[in-house]
Design a protein around this motif. Structure first.
Motif, PDB file in Angstrom:
ATOM      1  N   CYS A 156       0.841  -1.191   0.000  1.00 44.99           N
ATOM      2  CA  CYS A 156       0.000   0.000   0.000  1.00 44.99           C
ATOM      3  C   CYS A 156       0.874   1.238   0.000  1.00 44.99           C
ATOM      4  O   CYS A 156       2.003   1.229   0.519  1.00 44.99           O
ATOM      5  N   ASN A 173      -4.589   4.066  -0.877  1.00 41.19           N
ATOM      6  CA  ASN A 173      -5.502   3.732   0.205  1.00 41.19           C
ATOM      7  C   ASN A 173      -6.930   3.699  -0.333  1.00 41.19           C
ATOM      8  O   ASN A 173      -7.340   4.565  -1.103  1.00 41.19           O
ATOM      9  N   GLN A 174      -7.713   2.683   0.082  1.00 39.22           N
ATOM     10  CA  GLN A 174      -9.059   2.528  -0.443  1.00 39.22           C
ATOM     11  C   GLN A 174      -9.995   3.585   0.167  1.00 39.22           C
ATOM     12  O   GLN A 174      -9.851   3.961   1.337  1.00 39.22           O
ATOM     13  N   GLN A 211     -11.316   0.140  -7.943  1.00 37.30           N
ATOM     14  CA  GLN A 211     -10.064   0.876  -7.778  1.00 37.30           C
ATOM     15  C   GLN A 211      -8.950  -0.115  -7.507  1.00 37.30           C
ATOM     16  O   GLN A 211      -9.206  -1.251  -7.082  1.00 37.30           O
ATOM     17  N   ALA A 240      -8.377  -3.545  -4.769  1.00 37.43           N
ATOM     18  CA  ALA A 240      -9.652  -4.115  -4.312  1.00 37.43           C
ATOM     19  C   ALA A 240      -9.528  -5.622  -4.143  1.00 37.43           C
ATOM     20  O   ALA A 240      -8.862  -6.303  -4.931  1.00 37.43           O
ATOM     21  N   TYR A 279     -16.275  -6.895  -2.614  1.00 39.75           N
ATOM     22  CA  TYR A 279     -17.313  -5.897  -2.344  1.00 39.75           C
ATOM     23  C   TYR A 279     -18.546  -6.623  -1.807  1.00 39.75           C
ATOM     24  O   TYR A 279     -18.829  -7.763  -2.207  1.00 39.75           O
ATOM     25  N   SER A 331     -18.173  -4.892  -8.442  1.00 39.55           N
ATOM     26  CA  SER A 331     -17.571  -3.601  -8.078  1.00 39.55           C
ATOM     27  C   SER A 331     -18.530  -2.442  -8.310  1.00 39.55           C
ATOM     28  O   SER A 331     -18.271  -1.337  -7.843  1.00 39.55           O
ATOM     29  N   PHE A 354     -16.544  -2.252   1.407  1.00 38.04           N
ATOM     30  CA  PHE A 354     -15.456  -2.447   0.432  1.00 38.04           C
ATOM     31  C   PHE A 354     -14.242  -2.994   1.180  1.00 38.04           C
ATOM     32  O   PHE A 354     -13.705  -2.348   2.072  1.00 38.04           O
ATOM     33  N   GLY A 376     -10.456  -3.991   0.836  1.00 35.00           N
ATOM     34  CA  GLY A 376      -9.300  -3.738  -0.011  1.00 35.00           C
ATOM     35  C   GLY A 376      -8.010  -4.244   0.591  1.00 35.00           C
ATOM     36  O   GLY A 376      -7.969  -4.675   1.753  1.00 35.00           O
ATOM     37  N   THR A 408     -10.639  -1.425   4.798  1.00 34.86           N
ATOM     38  CA  THR A 408     -12.033  -1.868   4.660  1.00 34.86           C
ATOM     39  C   THR A 408     -12.915  -0.682   5.019  1.00 34.86           C
ATOM     40  O   THR A 408     -12.812  -0.129   6.124  1.00 34.86           O
TER      41      THR A 408
END
Length: 842
Positions: free
Chosen positions: A388, A459-460, A482, A485, A488, A497, A511, A513, A517
């Protein structure tokens, strides 16, 4: 070199770059160079060898020299200095090349020094000579003090080379006969140790065991041997033999034998796959290629794993197999103009990708040998983890035999931190994205390059709008796809998605990721449908006004571009009318084009007419606003000029329709003759009076009704008139002629010709050509032989006859001619026809 896109991987890779094996010379002047795009034929080779050969390049892929045991060629393809008289190959008691007559091994840490090991064919021994590349201006020379140094007195025709664990030093291995003794000579920076490490392999050889191949694996722990059968008492010649090799001590011991399905085709070429899991063997007789899976280590299982992966060659049989610097195994066949290839030797059976005609040799042929090379691959793997954004990325190199590494993280914005020479470095990327990471492992003078891609995920985040309105007929799409991911979960249990809202309700998603989350929701409210239609654009014909509009539901506001706010309005002029309907869903618009047009007229042109004397006239169209006019010539002008017979039409049109009126105009044409003015003519001449219109009728004052008549000679003054009638038009023409003998020109010219014709090329009387003092305007000369056959004809007085008929010389004799000519005199009596004869002599 391989390029992979993965999250986490551990995979051994082979480099494709410059190597000691980049140049190959073999067979009958055959050569091959490994380039970044693959091997290509090279025609510079000077060597002829039926079997063994060796080639060496420097670590940068530059050719150094090549040999077949009894001779050496340098990089300029000339004899290397002091290479004459080497003991090896066919220098034994019997003629013929040895199967592995030479092997080249560098002296570690001495880049200019190489050892050339040679064996003699049939019952010879093993020797070495040192080559110093610093001599002879960099082209190298055999060192006189270390030339033809004996190592073993009696050997097979086979030898091989393996690496020591440090990947710097070498073992050169050969088998003594008779007996089961293996000799392993160590080569280090100190040079060649001529005192060998001796092993009792457990596989005894007899004096007749000699012809075949000895190959070491890239892992330096296995040796394979094939042996051509020549004597009944040979040691297991139908098997492929495997030995264990300890590259620390140099000890070699017999492991087991592989039994091919065909026992009488003589095993010859042999090679390990780069990963050491498969062994490839080629038949000396059939030139077929077989693969064996070595992973079980059980002789019966390995023998049963045999797969025929390469078809036989119809030439003179099979030859050597050799691993190339591109990780492919190349296959030679005797007298073949190309090499076959195993493209993916680490894959089983048909997946190995055998190509029967892989590399054209561009003219030369291979025989049974290919250059032999010491192991030049190093093995290992790397590990890279996607991360990340903001986290530290760690990189792991698992090349146990490497002595150094180089990393490039593909992040030039990080400056000096973009590269590292640590074994297991770390890096912090500046922005999210996909980065190309390059890893190079070095071991001695070997290298292996690996290229992978690493993902740095952002970052999600999920950010839905506030509660929103959904109008009728609309779909509201929430797409949160994005990078990074994983999964979902929407309020209805769906896991895509994206989610499409079609009605009122709560939309909620969780979501999951790689980095976070997150959860978010939004309330969707759907309004009642709105139906408002003005209809299609409208044309109004003849009316003064109409009403337009439609009903609307409560809650919608109406505004026309006229300023009106009622749903319906009355209009009386051509315009585009626009209405806006607004609500909490927004504003929609509709428009309609309304056009007012007058009715079309029912008459545009006068009635049909006839014009007798070609006098043009002009038609004028009406002008009415809202109506377009087009003439029959596609013009739109106010007037139309008529100057010939035609059907004239005029079209009137508008959006209400089209009306076309026509007028048939007939021009009889100007009735003409070619009489000309009154004139005086020769009293010996007559004149043809002609009409010019074949559709007209003629009445002459002579009573004749033809379109043409001749004048007569019996009157001194003559008058002629004619009435020409065509349709409803008529015309009278007349002319007067005065006859006078003074106006007659004289005709006193003559024609002359020679009665003898000699076309012999002397420039005198070579053409038969009549001459004349007349002013000729019509001329025809024809020549016949004595049988009346036409042999020549011309209508040009400047041409004559050269005495040839259809390209062949005419025979001597009498020929006859006629001459039809006319002088430039306008009277009727000036035409003459003249005949005669002449004699052709040569």
């Amino acid at each position: 070199m391989k390029k992979l896109l993965i999250i986490l991987f551990f995979l051994p890779l082979l480099s494709i770059g410059q190597s000691v094996a980049d140049w190959w010379y073999f067979g009958t002047n055959a050569g091959m160079h490994f380039t970044p795009t693959g091997p290509v034929a090279n025609l510079n080779g000077q060597m002829y060898s039926e079997e063994g050969c060796s080639t060496i390049s420097d670590e940068f892929g530059n050719l150094l020299f090549y040999s077949k045991g009894d001779f050496v060629w340098d990089a300029s393809h000339n004899p290397m200095q002091n290479s004459t008289g080497l003991i090896g190959n066919a220098s034994g008691p019997a003629p013929g090349d040895a199967s592995m007559n030479s092997y080249i091994v560098p002296r570690p840490e001495h880049p200019n020094e190489y050892y050339l090991f040679t064996v003699k064919s049939f019952y010879g021994g093993m020797y070495y000579s040192k080559i110093d590349m610093s001599l002879n201006g960099g082209l190298g020379a055999v060192v006189a003090a270390e030339k033809n140094i004996p190592l073993i007195d009696s050997t097979t025709e086979m030898l091989t080379c393996l690496r020591k664990p440090n990947n710097i030093d070498f073992w050169v291995v050969a088998l003594r006969k008779p007996g089961d003794t293996a000799y392993a000579f160590e080569i280090t920076a100190s040079g060649l140790n001529t005192t060998p490490v001796l092993s009792n392999t457990g596989l005894p050889l007899i004096e007749g065991d000699q012809l075949g191949y000895l190959k070491g694996s890239q892992q330096n722990d296995k040796i394979a041997m094939t042996m051509y059968w020549a004597l009944v008492e040979q040691t297991n010649p139908f098997k492929v033999h495997l030995f264990d090799f300890d590259n620390v001590t140099g000890q070699m011991t017999y492991d087991y034998g592989i039994t091919p399905s065909l026992q009488d085709t003589f095993n010859y070429g042999v090679e390990f796959s780069p990963n050491g899991n498969f062994l490839y063997v080629q038949s000396f007789i059939l030139a077929d290629l077989r693969q064996y899976d070595l992973t079980s280590g059980d002789p019966a299982i390995v023998s049963a794993s045999e797969q025929m992966v390469g078809i036989g060659y119809t030439g003179s049989g099979g030859g050597a197999l050799q691993l190339g610097p591109d990780g492919k195994i190349y296959v030679c066949r005797a007298a073949a103009p190309f090499l076959a290839c195993v493209n993916f030797p680490n894959d089983p059976g048909p997946l190995c990708g055998y190509d029967h005609n892989a590399v054209s040799l561009a003219g030369p042929i291979s025989n049974r040998g290919l250059p032999q090379f010491y192991p030049f691959f190093i093995e290992g793997d790397i590990a890279v983890l996607d991360k990340c954004f903001g986290d530290t990325s760690f990189f792991f190199s698992n090349y146990l035999s490497s002595d150094s590494v180089f990393w490039s993280f593909g992040d030039p914005t990080s400056g000096v931190n973009d590269t590292s020479t640590q074994i297991n470095p770390f890096h912090i990327y500046q922005t999210p994205g996909t980065y190309t990471v390059t890893h190079i492992a070095y071991s001695a003078f070997l290298s292996d390059t690996t290229i992978v891609e690493v993902n740095i995920f952002p970052n999600q985040i999920v950010s839905f709008p506030d509660d929103t309105i959904l109008c009728d007929g609309q779909l509201l799409t929430f797409d949160i796809d994005q990078p990074g991911a994983i999964s979902y979960l929407w309020q209805d249990g769906s896991t895509d998605s994206a989610f499409i809202a079609t009605d009122s309700g709560l939309v909620k998603v969780t979501f999951f990721g790689v980095c976070d989350t997150v959860t978010d929701s939004v309330q969707v409210i759907r309004l009642a449908p709105l139906n408002y239609e003005l209809g299609l654009d409208t044309v109004v014909c003849g009316a003064s006004s109409i009403v337009i509009g439609d009903t609307v539901s409560f809650g919608y506001n109406v505004l026309w571009n006229t300023g009106d706010t009622d749903p319906f309005i009355e209009i009386d002029s051509t315009a585009k009318y626009l209405v806006s309907i607004s609500s909490d869903c927004g504003t929609i618009e509709d428009s309609i084009q309304v056009s007012f047009f007058p009715n079309l007229p029912d008459s545009l042109l006068p009635p049909d007419t006839i014009n007798c004397f070609d006098a043009s006239f002009t038609l004028v169209r009406p002008t009415t606003q809202g109506i377009s006019f087009v003439w029959s010539d596609s013009s739109k002008s106010r007037t139309f000029d008529v100057g010939e017979s035609q059907i004239v039409w005029l079209a009137a049109s508008n959006a209400c329709g089209t009306y076309v009126d026509t007028m048939n105009v007939l021009f009889n044409g100007e009735l003409m003759t070619d009489f000309g003015p009154d004139t005086v003519i020769c009293d010996l001449d007559t004149v043809l009076l002609k009409g010019t219109d074949s559709l007209a009728t003629y009445l002459w004052n002579t009573g004749d009704t033809l379109d043409s008549i001749w004048t007569v000679l019996d009157e001194r003054t003559q008058r002629y008139s004619v009435t020409i009638t065509k349709g409803e038009c008529s015309k009278v023409e007349s002319i007067r002629f005065d006859l006078d003998d003074i106006t007659c020109p004289s005709i006193d010219c003559d024609v002359e010709y020679s009665n003898v014709f000699t076309p012999n090329g002397d420039g005198i009387n070579d053409l038969f050509r009549p001459t004349t003092t007349c002013n000729i305007y019509s001329y025809r000369l024809t020549i016949f032989n004595r049988w009346g056959q036409l042999v020549h004809e011309t209508r040009n007085i400047a041409y004559g006859w050269d005495g040839y008929i259809n390209g062949e010389m005419a025979g001597e004799g009498v020929y006859y001619f006629t001459l039809d000519y006319q002088d430039e005199v306008v009277v009727d009596v000036d035409r003459n026809v003249f005949a005669g004869s002449f004699t052709l002599k040569r």
